[in-house]
Enzyme design. Structure first.
Site, PDB file in Angstrom:
ATOM      1  CG  ASN A   8      -1.771   1.410   1.450  1.00  0.00           C
ATOM      2  OD1 ASN A   8      -2.078   2.119   0.545  1.00  0.00           O
ATOM      3  ND2 ASN A   8      -2.718   1.431   2.509  1.00  0.00           N
ATOM      4  CE  LYS A  10      -0.323   3.125   4.784  1.00  0.00           C
ATOM      5  NZ  LYS A  10      -0.122   3.000   6.202  1.00  0.00           N
ATOM      6  CG  HIS A  93      -6.070   1.591   5.345  1.00  0.00           C
ATOM      7  ND1 HIS A  93      -5.626   2.530   6.004  1.00  0.00           N
ATOM      8  CD2 HIS A  93      -4.966   0.776   4.827  1.00  0.00           C
ATOM      9  CE1 HIS A  93      -4.402   2.317   6.347  1.00  0.00           C
ATOM     10  NE2 HIS A  93      -3.933   1.216   5.914  1.00  0.00           N
ATOM     11  CD  GLU A  95      -3.211   5.268   6.731  1.00  0.00           C
ATOM     12  OE1 GLU A  95      -3.033   5.167   5.513  1.00  0.00           O
ATOM     13  OE2 GLU A  95      -2.099   4.661   7.399  1.00  0.00           O
ATOM     14  CD  GLU A 165      -3.207  -2.613   7.189  1.00  0.00           C
ATOM     15  OE1 GLU A 165      -2.251  -2.924   6.548  1.00  0.00           O
ATOM     16  OE2 GLU A 165      -4.110  -1.462   6.944  1.00  0.00           O
ATOM     17  N   GLY A 171       2.553   2.097  10.706  1.00  0.00           N
ATOM     18  CA  GLY A 171       3.256   3.418  10.659  1.00  0.00           C
ATOM     19  C   GLY A 171       4.083   3.572  11.804  1.00  0.00           C
ATOM     20  CB  SER A 207       5.228  -1.632  12.196  1.00  0.00           C
ATOM     21  OG  SER A 207       4.666  -0.627  12.147  1.00  0.00           O
TER      22      SER A 207
HETATM   23  P1  13P Z   1       3.006   0.300   7.770  1.00  0.00           P
HETATM   24  O1  13P Z   1       3.531  -1.254   7.050  1.00  0.00           O
HETATM   25  O2  13P Z   1       3.708   1.384   7.117  1.00  0.00           O
HETATM   26  O3  13P Z   1       2.901   0.172   9.331  1.00  0.00           O
HETATM   27  O4  13P Z   1       1.628   0.390   6.917  1.00  0.00           O
HETATM   28  C1  13P Z   1       0.752  -0.585   7.138  1.00  0.00           C
HETATM   29  C2  13P Z   1      -0.551  -0.321   6.250  1.00  0.00           C
HETATM   30  O5  13P Z   1      -1.323   0.673   6.697  1.00  0.00           O
HETATM   31  C3  13P Z   1      -0.884  -0.937   5.087  1.00  0.00           C
HETATM   32  O6  13P Z   1      -2.139  -0.635   4.745  1.00  0.00           O
END
Ligand code: 13P
Length: 250
Positions: A8, A10, A93, A95, A165, A171, A207
């Site tokens: 992803n 982002k 997601h 976010e 997740e 992150g 992560s």
């Molecule tokens: P990270 O791997 O940066 O923690 O992000 C995970 C994520 O949100 C994947 O959709």
């Protein structure tokens, strides 16, 4: 079950930079034996799909609308994703839920429309730190699953992918422990099996890196949804190799 390593990106590499990143992935991930998918920003999907055509690395959107077309400012539909060459779409997601008010019901509607057009949804669920501290992980996951799957009538491997997740691990550089991840993934699988009789792939995200991927992937988790480490082609390719090796030895 075949593992899936999904990246992803982002809101990164949406323009000219996306092609060199895709080109680097193409040179490092050759004829992958596990599923591999990258989800760039919408503006880069067509260019990335052109670079990755025929490589075995699929491309996905980071969201998808629940309608095909019409007055839905800011949305991208499944037929549009399809036209760009995308075959996956992340939905729900955290976010999107946290910053853009998306919820379990809209997540389910998005997944349903993706399915209608042959786009494989990667449906995300996960608890907040407060829910974890309150011992309410399973309640949080159950509410998200019930809302999202209310109108989806199949749960097998061919139909969709679920990603666990935990929000506090995204992150932060602090992944869930494998035990915690397995317990949540086990709950999600059991919920899906009780509803559909089968469970789809359940990925872990939060992560995940080349350093910890083996631990997650070798203990029964079906793959990874990877943010930060998916922007580093060498590391993302390493994670793919780890998944391939686990599959070979299974
Ligand atoms: P990270 O791997 O940066 O923690 O992000 C995970 C994520 O949100 C994947 O959709």
């Amino acid at each position: 079950m075949q593992k899936l390593i999904a990246g992803n990106w982002k809101m990164n590499y949406g323009g000219a930079d996306a092609v060199p990143l895709a080109t680097a992935l193409k040179s490092k991930i050759v004829d992958p034996k596990c599923g591999v998918c990258v989800c760039p920003p919408f503006t880069a999907i067509a260019a990335v799909a052109r670079v990755l055509l025929g490589t075995g690395i699929a491309v996905g959107g980071q969201n998808v609308a629940w309608e095909d077309k019409g007055a839905f400012t800011g949305e991208i539909s499944a037929p549009m994703l399809h036209e760009w060459g995308a075959t996956y779409a992340i939905v729900g997601h955290s976010e999107r839920r946290t910053y853009f008010c998306e919820d379990a019901v809209t997540t389910g509607k998005r997944a349903l429309n993706a399915l209608k057009h042959g786009i494989m949804p990667i449906l995300c669920v996960g608890e907040t730190l407060e829910e974890r501290r309150a011992g309410a992980i399973e309640n949080a996951l159950k509410a998200q699953l019930e809302g999202a799957f209310a109108h989806i009538d199949a749960g097998g491997e061919q139909s969709l992918v679920v990603a666990y997740e935990p929000i506090w691990a995204i992150g932060t550089g602090v992944p869930a422990t494998v035990e915690n991840a397995l317990s949540a993934v086990g709950f999600i699988r059991a919920w899906l099996i009780s509803k559909y009789g089968v469970a789809p792939k359940v990925l872990y995200g939060g992560s995940m890196t080349a350093l910890n991927a083996h631990e997650f992937l070798s203990k029964g988790i079906d793959g990874g949804l990877i943010g930060g480490a998916s922007l580093k082609p060498e590391e993302f390719a390493d994670i793919v190799r780890i998944a391939e090796k686990i599959m070979r030895n299974a």
